[in-house]
Design a protein around this motif. Structure first.
Motif, PDB file in Angstrom:
ATOM      1  N   MET A 154       0.862  -1.183   0.000  1.00  7.49           N
ATOM      2  CA  MET A 154       0.000   0.000   0.000  1.00  7.49           C
ATOM      3  C   MET A 154       0.899   1.234   0.000  1.00  7.49           C
ATOM      4  O   MET A 154       1.806   1.341   0.833  1.00  7.49           O
ATOM      5  CB  MET A 154      -0.875   0.021   1.254  1.00  7.49           C
ATOM      6  N   ILE A 155       0.661   2.138  -0.913  1.00  5.47           N
ATOM      7  CA  ILE A 155       1.526   3.321  -1.022  1.00  5.47           C
ATOM      8  C   ILE A 155       0.686   4.590  -0.956  1.00  5.47           C
ATOM      9  O   ILE A 155      -0.218   4.787  -1.764  1.00  5.47           O
ATOM     10  CB  ILE A 155       2.336   3.314  -2.336  1.00  5.47           C
ATOM     11  N   ASP A 156       1.012   5.426   0.031  1.00  4.71           N
ATOM     12  CA  ASP A 156       0.268   6.675   0.214  1.00  4.71           C
ATOM     13  C   ASP A 156       0.988   7.792  -0.543  1.00  4.71           C
ATOM     14  O   ASP A 156       2.055   8.227  -0.129  1.00  4.71           O
ATOM     15  CB  ASP A 156       0.190   6.990   1.719  1.00  4.71           C
ATOM     16  N   GLU A 157       0.408   8.217  -1.643  1.00  3.17           N
ATOM     17  CA  GLU A 157       0.937   9.325  -2.458  1.00  3.17           C
ATOM     18  C   GLU A 157       2.320   9.020  -3.018  1.00  3.17           C
ATOM     19  O   GLU A 157       3.293   9.711  -2.724  1.00  3.17           O
ATOM     20  CB  GLU A 157       0.967  10.636  -1.646  1.00  3.17           C
ATOM     21  N   LEU A 158       2.347   8.015  -3.856  1.00  2.00           N
ATOM     22  CA  LEU A 158       3.578   7.621  -4.545  1.00  2.00           C
ATOM     23  C   LEU A 158       4.241   8.802  -5.244  1.00  2.00           C
ATOM     24  O   LEU A 158       5.453   8.967  -5.208  1.00  2.00           O
ATOM     25  CB  LEU A 158       3.227   6.546  -5.595  1.00  2.00           C
ATOM     26  N   SER A 159       3.434   9.627  -5.902  1.00  2.00           N
ATOM     27  CA  SER A 159       3.983  10.621  -6.821  1.00  2.00           C
ATOM     28  C   SER A 159       4.229  11.989  -6.186  1.00  2.00           C
ATOM     29  O   SER A 159       4.782  12.872  -6.831  1.00  2.00           O
ATOM     30  CB  SER A 159       3.034  10.804  -8.005  1.00  2.00           C
ATOM     31  N   LEU A 162       8.221   5.081 -11.531  1.00  2.00           N
ATOM     32  CA  LEU A 162       7.664   4.356 -10.380  1.00  2.00           C
ATOM     33  C   LEU A 162       6.337   3.676 -10.744  1.00  2.00           C
ATOM     34  O   LEU A 162       6.043   2.585 -10.258  1.00  2.00           O
ATOM     35  CB  LEU A 162       7.484   5.302  -9.190  1.00  2.00           C
ATOM     36  N   MET A 163       5.554   4.316 -11.603  1.00  2.00           N
ATOM     37  CA  MET A 163       4.297   3.686 -12.041  1.00  2.00           C
ATOM     38  C   MET A 163       4.605   2.421 -12.859  1.00  2.00           C
ATOM     39  O   MET A 163       3.921   1.409 -12.735  1.00  2.00           O
ATOM     40  CB  MET A 163       3.450   4.666 -12.859  1.00  2.00           C
ATOM     41  N   ASP A 164       5.651   2.487 -13.689  1.00  2.00           N
ATOM     42  CA  ASP A 164       6.076   1.300 -14.435  1.00  2.00           C
ATOM     43  C   ASP A 164       6.458   0.179 -13.475  1.00  2.00           C
ATOM     44  O   ASP A 164       6.173  -0.996 -13.710  1.00  2.00           O
ATOM     45  CB  ASP A 164       7.309   1.613 -15.297  1.00  2.00           C
ATOM     46  N   LEU A 165       7.127   0.588 -12.409  1.00  2.00           N
ATOM     47  CA  LEU A 165       7.546  -0.393 -11.417  1.00  2.00           C
ATOM     48  C   LEU A 165       6.326  -1.077 -10.781  1.00  2.00           C
ATOM     49  O   LEU A 165       6.348  -2.283 -10.514  1.00  2.00           O
ATOM     50  CB  LEU A 165       8.380   0.297 -10.340  1.00  2.00           C
ATOM     51  N   MET A 166       5.259  -0.310 -10.553  1.00  2.00           N
ATOM     52  CA  MET A 166       4.039  -0.908 -10.001  1.00  2.00           C
ATOM     53  C   MET A 166       3.558  -2.027 -10.912  1.00  2.00           C
ATOM     54  O   MET A 166       3.098  -3.070 -10.477  1.00  2.00           O
ATOM     55  CB  MET A 166       2.927   0.147  -9.848  1.00  2.00           C
ATOM     56  N   HIS A 167       3.702  -1.787 -12.206  1.00  2.00           N
ATOM     57  CA  HIS A 167       3.279  -2.786 -13.168  1.00  2.00           C
ATOM     58  C   HIS A 167       4.155  -4.037 -13.088  1.00  2.00           C
ATOM     59  O   HIS A 167       3.668  -5.164 -13.112  1.00  2.00           O
ATOM     60  CB  HIS A 167       3.317  -2.165 -14.570  1.00  2.00           C
ATOM     61  N   THR A 168       5.450  -3.820 -12.945  1.00  2.00           N
ATOM     62  CA  THR A 168       6.377  -4.956 -12.801  1.00  2.00           C
ATOM     63  C   THR A 168       6.036  -5.779 -11.561  1.00  2.00           C
ATOM     64  O   THR A 168       5.984  -7.011 -11.599  1.00  2.00           O
ATOM     65  CB  THR A 168       7.827  -4.420 -12.657  1.00  2.00           C
ATOM     66  N   ILE A 169       5.794  -5.064 -10.465  1.00  2.00           N
ATOM     67  CA  ILE A 169       5.481  -5.732  -9.198  1.00  2.00           C
ATOM     68  C   ILE A 169       4.216  -6.569  -9.340  1.00  2.00           C
ATOM     69  O   ILE A 169       4.128  -7.695  -8.872  1.00  2.00           O
ATOM     70  CB  ILE A 169       5.278  -4.650  -8.100  1.00  2.00           C
ATOM     71  N   LYS A 219      -3.624   5.323 -15.736  1.00  2.00           N
ATOM     72  CA  LYS A 219      -2.926   4.519 -16.745  1.00  2.00           C
ATOM     73  C   LYS A 219      -2.520   3.155 -16.195  1.00  2.00           C
ATOM     74  O   LYS A 219      -2.438   2.183 -16.935  1.00  2.00           O
ATOM     75  CB  LYS A 219      -1.655   5.240 -17.200  1.00  2.00           C
ATOM     76  N   VAL A 220      -2.245   3.098 -14.906  1.00  2.00           N
ATOM     77  CA  VAL A 220      -1.653   1.871 -14.364  1.00  2.00           C
ATOM     78  C   VAL A 220      -2.655   1.023 -13.562  1.00  2.00           C
ATOM     79  O   VAL A 220      -2.474  -0.185 -13.415  1.00  2.00           O
ATOM     80  CB  VAL A 220      -0.394   2.226 -13.523  1.00  2.00           C
ATOM     81  N   ALA A 221      -3.748   1.648 -13.094  1.00  2.00           N
ATOM     82  CA  ALA A 221      -4.674   0.927 -12.202  1.00  2.00           C
ATOM     83  C   ALA A 221      -5.572  -0.037 -12.967  1.00  2.00           C
ATOM     84  O   ALA A 221      -5.951   0.220 -14.105  1.00  2.00           O
ATOM     85  CB  ALA A 221      -5.532   1.923 -11.431  1.00  2.00           C
TER      86      ALA A 221
END
Ligand code: ATP
Ligand code: MG
Length: 235
Positions: free
Chosen positions: A157-162, A173-180, A199-201
């Motif tokens: 869970m990430i509070d305010e990644l950006s 970092l959003m790309d990384l979310m996709h990798t994870i 884009k990532v959700a």
């Protein structure tokens, strides 16, 4: 469902911040919670990670009823929380910060995963012996995520990644979310960066004054022009 929250009511003293929130996240899913300042996003994440207790409602995680469990037990069950502001300890070195993440899992060696974190974030390997306070904002966010990954979570869970980061870093970092996600982890992202998040959700919830005003796919939210303009300030 990996995470299932139902009817969460949470308040601070007399003030209710969440008025009956229900939310789900499946294995390998990226779920986003969007909402303006003060909507209740941080309160929701802190409740899900056991840092605040709900006055009503229930939370189940990975088959366990965790409604009343303290945060340290939830970490062991596989919930890891990157707090708002990152929570990096500035005086400690990068490697010491990472060791804290692995602590709940019996230390870095037993937890494994350090090589993987350095592979995801090579800059952390380069800076391993520097105080975390000397890293840039983006690098500190990478450190906070790396530390959380070392707790070997099922749900990150990430509070305010950006928050406060340059667009290029946000993108990375959003790309990384996709990798994870492709590695089977679930991600619950709290965000105000609407476009990058959509884009990532896989699914998104819109939180307005402690209520869920919308839930559905990113495309379905994009189609709700009024909600987007009124609550997310997009044109
Ligand atoms: N410790 C606290 N004591 C009292 N009220 C609080 C506390 N923390 C938050 N609140 C209130 O609860 C409501 C929800 O706050 P919360 O921090 O969860 O919102 P948020 O969506 O994370 O906002 P932001 O985007 O600014 O981080 C707000 O009205 C806020 O003022
Ligand atoms: Mg917040």
């Amino acid at each position: 469902m990996l995470l299932q929250a139902e009817g969460l009511r949470v308040g601070y003293g007399e003030m209710m911040a969440l008025h009956g929130i229900s939310l789900q996240a499946g294995a390998g899913e990226i779920v986003a919670v969007l909402g303006a300042n003060g909507a209740g996003k941080t309160t929701l994440l802190r409740t899900l990670s056991g840092l605040l207790s709900a006055r009503a409602g229930r939370i189940s995680f990975d088959g366990h009823d965790v409604s009343r469990r303290p945060a340290h037990q939830l970490v062991r069950l596989g919930i890891s929380h990157v707090p708002e502001g990152r929570g990096v300890l500035a005086e400690l070195t990068v490697i010491e910060n990472l060791q804290l993440g692995a602590y709940a899992r019996g230390g870095v060696r037993k937890s494994g995963g350090l090589d993987r974190v350095f592979e995801l974030f090579p800059v952390l390997a380069e800076r391993r012996d520097q105080p975390a306070g000397m890293l840039s904002g983006g690098e500190q966010q990478m450190l906070a995520i790396g530390r959380s990954l070392l707790a070997r979570p099922k749900l990150l869970m990430i509070d305010e990644l950006s928050l406060g980061l340059a667009p290029r870093i946000v993108h990375q970092l959003m790309d990384l979310m996709h990798t994870i996600k492709t590695e089977g982890l679930s991600v619950l992202l709290v965000e105000q960066n609407v476009h990058q998040t959509l884009k990532v959700a896989d699914r998104v919830y819109l939180l307005v004054n402690g209520h869920i005003a919308f839930q559905g796919t990113p495309d379905a939210l994009r189609a709700e022009g009024d909600l987007m303009r009124t609550y997310l300030g997009t044109d």
